[in-house]
Scaffold this motif. Structure first.
Motif, PDB file in Angstrom:
ATOM      1  N   HIS A   1       0.953  -1.198   0.012  1.00 53.68           N
ATOM      2  CA  HIS A   1      -0.220   0.031   0.057  1.00 53.68           C
ATOM      3  C   HIS A   1       0.675   1.204   0.017  1.00 53.68           C
ATOM      4  O   HIS A   1       1.797   1.362   0.902  1.00 53.68           O
ATOM      5  CB  HIS A   1      -0.838   0.064   1.244  1.00 53.68           C
ATOM      6  CG  HIS A   1      -1.562  -1.293   1.308  1.00 53.68           C
ATOM      7  ND1 HIS A   1      -2.718  -1.511   0.635  1.00 53.68           N
ATOM      8  CD2 HIS A   1      -1.381  -2.369   2.131  1.00 53.68           C
ATOM      9  CE1 HIS A   1      -3.432  -2.918   1.068  1.00 53.68           C
ATOM     10  NE2 HIS A   1      -2.167  -3.329   2.012  1.00 53.68           N
ATOM     11  N   PHE A   2       0.825   2.182  -1.027  1.00 47.18           N
ATOM     12  CA  PHE A   2       1.429   3.402  -1.154  1.00 47.18           C
ATOM     13  C   PHE A   2       0.749   4.474  -1.143  1.00 47.18           C
ATOM     14  O   PHE A   2      -0.314   4.521  -2.018  1.00 47.18           O
ATOM     15  CB  PHE A   2       2.571   3.077  -2.381  1.00 47.18           C
ATOM     16  CG  PHE A   2       3.312   2.007  -2.274  1.00 47.18           C
ATOM     17  CD1 PHE A   2       4.633   2.136  -1.490  1.00 47.18           C
ATOM     18  CD2 PHE A   2       3.148   0.774  -2.601  1.00 47.18           C
ATOM     19  CE1 PHE A   2       5.383   1.218  -1.192  1.00 47.18           C
ATOM     20  CE2 PHE A   2       3.945  -0.305  -2.399  1.00 47.18           C
ATOM     21  CZ  PHE A   2       5.145  -0.304  -1.606  1.00 47.18           C
TER      22      PHE A   2
ATOM     23  N   GLN B   1       2.097  10.776  -8.451  1.00 50.04           N
ATOM     24  CA  GLN B   1       2.402   9.371  -8.492  1.00 50.04           C
ATOM     25  C   GLN B   1       2.473   9.068  -6.998  1.00 50.04           C
ATOM     26  O   GLN B   1       2.426   9.899  -6.133  1.00 50.04           O
ATOM     27  CB  GLN B   1       3.526   8.983  -9.583  1.00 50.04           C
ATOM     28  CG  GLN B   1       4.816   9.538  -9.065  1.00 50.04           C
ATOM     29  CD  GLN B   1       5.897   9.252 -10.189  1.00 50.04           C
ATOM     30  OE1 GLN B   1       5.819   9.780 -11.204  1.00 50.04           O
ATOM     31  NE2 GLN B   1       6.450   8.132  -9.893  1.00 50.04           N
ATOM     32  N   THR B   2       3.157   7.859  -6.788  1.00 51.13           N
ATOM     33  CA  THR B   2       3.560   7.398  -5.549  1.00 51.13           C
ATOM     34  C   THR B   2       4.964   7.554  -5.324  1.00 51.13           C
ATOM     35  O   THR B   2       5.645   8.227  -6.309  1.00 51.13           O
ATOM     36  CB  THR B   2       3.430   5.865  -5.422  1.00 51.13           C
ATOM     37  OG1 THR B   2       4.203   5.230  -6.239  1.00 51.13           O
ATOM     38  CG2 THR B   2       1.962   5.482  -5.513  1.00 51.13           C
TER      39      THR B   2
ATOM     40  N   HIS C   1      -4.586   5.999  -1.254  1.00 49.53           N
ATOM     41  CA  HIS C   1      -3.653   5.119  -1.319  1.00 49.53           C
ATOM     42  C   HIS C   1      -3.701   4.163  -2.654  1.00 49.53           C
ATOM     43  O   HIS C   1      -4.787   3.891  -3.159  1.00 49.53           O
ATOM     44  CB  HIS C   1      -3.608   4.037  -0.135  1.00 49.53           C
ATOM     45  CG  HIS C   1      -3.092   4.829   1.038  1.00 49.53           C
ATOM     46  ND1 HIS C   1      -3.738   5.531   1.902  1.00 49.53           N
ATOM     47  CD2 HIS C   1      -1.735   4.566   1.648  1.00 49.53           C
ATOM     48  CE1 HIS C   1      -2.997   5.900   2.800  1.00 49.53           C
ATOM     49  NE2 HIS C   1      -1.934   5.336   2.818  1.00 49.53           N
ATOM     50  N   SER C   2      -2.723   3.812  -3.021  1.00 46.90           N
ATOM     51  CA  SER C   2      -2.836   2.922  -4.296  1.00 46.90           C
ATOM     52  C   SER C   2      -1.893   1.563  -4.064  1.00 46.90           C
ATOM     53  O   SER C   2      -0.886   1.632  -3.286  1.00 46.90           O
ATOM     54  CB  SER C   2      -2.025   3.718  -5.531  1.00 46.90           C
ATOM     55  OG  SER C   2      -2.261   2.841  -6.570  1.00 46.90           O
ATOM     56  N   ASP C   3      -2.626   0.648  -4.327  1.00 48.33           N
ATOM     57  CA  ASP C   3      -2.156  -0.843  -4.093  1.00 48.33           C
ATOM     58  C   ASP C   3      -1.454  -1.457  -5.072  1.00 48.33           C
ATOM     59  O   ASP C   3      -1.772  -1.646  -6.244  1.00 48.33           O
ATOM     60  CB  ASP C   3      -3.255  -1.630  -3.737  1.00 48.33           C
ATOM     61  CG  ASP C   3      -4.085  -1.603  -2.394  1.00 48.33           C
ATOM     62  OD1 ASP C   3      -3.627  -0.488  -1.720  1.00 48.33           O
ATOM     63  OD2 ASP C   3      -5.083  -1.974  -2.193  1.00 48.33           O
ATOM     64  N   LEU C   4      -0.106  -1.643  -4.898  1.00 46.88           N
ATOM     65  CA  LEU C   4       0.650  -2.343  -5.691  1.00 46.88           C
ATOM     66  C   LEU C   4       0.677  -3.922  -5.634  1.00 46.88           C
ATOM     67  O   LEU C   4       1.211  -4.324  -4.826  1.00 46.88           O
ATOM     68  CB  LEU C   4       2.170  -1.930  -5.662  1.00 46.88           C
ATOM     69  CG  LEU C   4       3.265  -2.584  -6.550  1.00 46.88           C
ATOM     70  CD1 LEU C   4       2.921  -2.158  -8.108  1.00 46.88           C
ATOM     71  CD2 LEU C   4       4.688  -2.040  -6.289  1.00 46.88           C
ATOM     72  N   GLY C   5      -0.054  -4.498  -6.577  1.00 46.08           N
ATOM     73  CA  GLY C   5      -0.181  -5.903  -6.512  1.00 46.08           C
ATOM     74  C   GLY C   5       0.423  -6.832  -7.428  1.00 46.08           C
ATOM     75  O   GLY C   5       0.933  -6.072  -8.244  1.00 46.08           O
TER      76      GLY C   5
ATOM     77  N   GLU D   1       7.197  -0.536   1.092  1.00 49.56           N
ATOM     78  CA  GLU D   1       5.964  -0.292   1.925  1.00 49.56           C
ATOM     79  C   GLU D   1       6.644   0.177   3.504  1.00 49.56           C
ATOM     80  O   GLU D   1       6.017   0.979   3.936  1.00 49.56           O
ATOM     81  CB  GLU D   1       5.118  -1.542   2.143  1.00 49.56           C
ATOM     82  CG  GLU D   1       3.842  -1.237   2.758  1.00 49.56           C
ATOM     83  CD  GLU D   1       2.774  -2.306   2.739  1.00 49.56           C
ATOM     84  OE1 GLU D   1       1.612  -2.102   2.706  1.00 49.56           O
ATOM     85  OE2 GLU D   1       3.440  -3.461   2.777  1.00 49.56           O
ATOM     86  N   ARG D   2       7.531  -0.461   4.140  1.00 48.76           N
ATOM     87  CA  ARG D   2       7.939  -0.326   5.742  1.00 48.76           C
ATOM     88  C   ARG D   2       8.703   1.054   5.666  1.00 48.76           C
ATOM     89  O   ARG D   2       8.503   1.955   6.379  1.00 48.76           O
ATOM     90  CB  ARG D   2       8.733  -1.522   6.096  1.00 48.76           C
ATOM     91  CG  ARG D   2       7.965  -2.729   6.458  1.00 48.76           C
ATOM     92  CD  ARG D   2       8.922  -3.398   7.579  1.00 48.76           C
ATOM     93  NE  ARG D   2      10.086  -4.046   6.741  1.00 48.76           N
ATOM     94  CZ  ARG D   2       9.926  -5.308   6.334  1.00 48.76           C
ATOM     95  NH1 ARG D   2       8.704  -6.104   6.067  1.00 48.76           N
ATOM     96  NH2 ARG D   2      11.076  -5.803   5.517  1.00 48.76           N
ATOM     97  N   GLU D   3       9.275   1.381   4.360  1.00 48.24           N
ATOM     98  CA  GLU D   3      10.080   2.503   4.441  1.00 48.24           C
ATOM     99  C   GLU D   3       9.365   3.758   4.401  1.00 48.24           C
ATOM    100  O   GLU D   3       9.449   4.755   4.978  1.00 48.24           O
ATOM    101  CB  GLU D   3      11.102   2.565   3.180  1.00 48.24           C
ATOM    102  CG  GLU D   3      11.787   3.813   2.893  1.00 48.24           C
ATOM    103  CD  GLU D   3      12.882   4.299   4.106  1.00 48.24           C
ATOM    104  OE1 GLU D   3      13.037   5.258   3.898  1.00 48.24           O
ATOM    105  OE2 GLU D   3      13.022   3.489   4.926  1.00 48.24           O
TER     106      GLU D   3
END
Length: 313
Positions: free
Chosen positions: A168-169, A246-247, A272-276, A304-306
């Motif tokens: 999730h970004f 963008q993210t 949020h935009s989900d990178l799947g 994601e953690r960063e």
């Protein structure tokens, strides 16, 4: 070395290649056989099925309705054959194979190169093919068997696709450090309008994420530029020609070097935009495909953690 299995009738392989090439002549060239041999096998299949598999058009061959049904069967058969080959190799301790992935432009500047470097170090005998597509085109590439994996933002749910990992970004505005908006820590979409919008075209997921915000504007404004290239949008934002969206993925180096400012959108508490990462539903993954999928999932989790750490700072 990896073994090649030829346990299915040539007609299966010939049909699949014709489907991919839309041409008997080109399929024959790639298969290194005579065009007449390929044509003979296609005619034999059509006779057994009792219906034409291809429409013969001036621009090439196109699957008929019967051809579409048969193509789905062939995709399953050939991918399952690859699984068998992979498992036989695994019994011998081999880590070989080839993986095709369709992905979006945003991950090609940093995330995917990191993944492929790690893959090369861990599995030097696995080869990878990468195709760049807009998010909206990736589901078809995966479900049709044209690629093994699809990596994309904000794909709609589909019975044909199985999501194997997701990150999730936050979506944000990107501007040059000298831009009037650069002093903000976060920003509303409406605040960007007066500074010229650089928008994504409809084949990109960003377009669909921002569309509701555009519709809410009291005075709708036409974008100064619409592009299907995030790289072009990024370069225009760096030059102060407008506000792009963008993210953080793909612009990490620009942010670190102070060449771009990333301003998270605060509309609706954040967008949020989900990178799947996706595979065809029900597919058993060969060793090589599974290895790349795991490496991508690991890298996405790190990013994601960063981002979560940066949001808390």
């Amino acid at each position: 070395m990896s073994r090649k299995l030829h346990i299915h009738a040539p007609a299966i392989h010939y049909f699949d290649m014709v489907r991919r090439c839309h041409s008997i002549r080109e399929a024959a060239r790639r298969l290194n056989v005579a065009s007449s041999a390929v044509n003979r096998q296609i005619l034999k299949l059509e006779d057994e099925i009792g219906a034409p598999l291809f429409d013969r058009l001036p621009g090439g061959l196109r699957l008929t309705g019967a051809g579409e049904i048969f193509a789905r069967h062939v995709t399953v058969v050939l991918q399952d054959m690859e699984r068998v080959r992979s498992e036989l190799d695994a019994l011998q301790g081999l880590r070989t194979g080839h993986v095709e992935i369709a992905t979006i432009e945003a991950v090609t500047s940093d995330l995917l190169p990191c993944v492929l470097k790690a893959m090369r170090e861990r599995y030097p005998d696995i080869t990878v093919g990468v195709t760049l597509l807009g998010s909206q085109a990736i589901p078809e590439a995966v479900s049709s068997g044209a690629v093994d994996l699809g990596l994309a933002f904000a794909l709609p749910r589909s019975a044909d696709l199985q999501q194997v990992s997701v990150g999730h970004f936050r979506l944000g505005a990107i501007v040059s450090p000298q831009h009037p908006l650069a002093r903000h820590q976060a920003i509303a979409f409406a605040d960007c309008v007066e500074h010229g919008l650089i928008m994504a075209k409809s084949e990109l997921s960003i377009h669909h994420l921002l569309a509701p915000l555009q519709r809410r504007l009291r005075e709708p404004r036409r974008a100064v530029l619409e592009s299907s290239s995030l790289e072009l949008s990024r370069q225009l934002a760096r030059r102060g020609l407008g506000v792009a969206f963008q993210t953080r993925l793909g612009i990490e180096a620009d942010i670190a070097q102070g060449e771009l400012r990333f301003l998270p959108l605060k509309d609706n508490g954040g967008i949020h935009s989900d990178l799947g990462l996706y595979v065809r539903t029900g597919r058993y993954l060969p060793v090589a495909v599974d290895a790349l999928a795991r490496q991508i999932a690991e890298e996405v989790r790190l990013r994601e953690r960063e981002e979560a750490r940066l949001n808390e700072a």
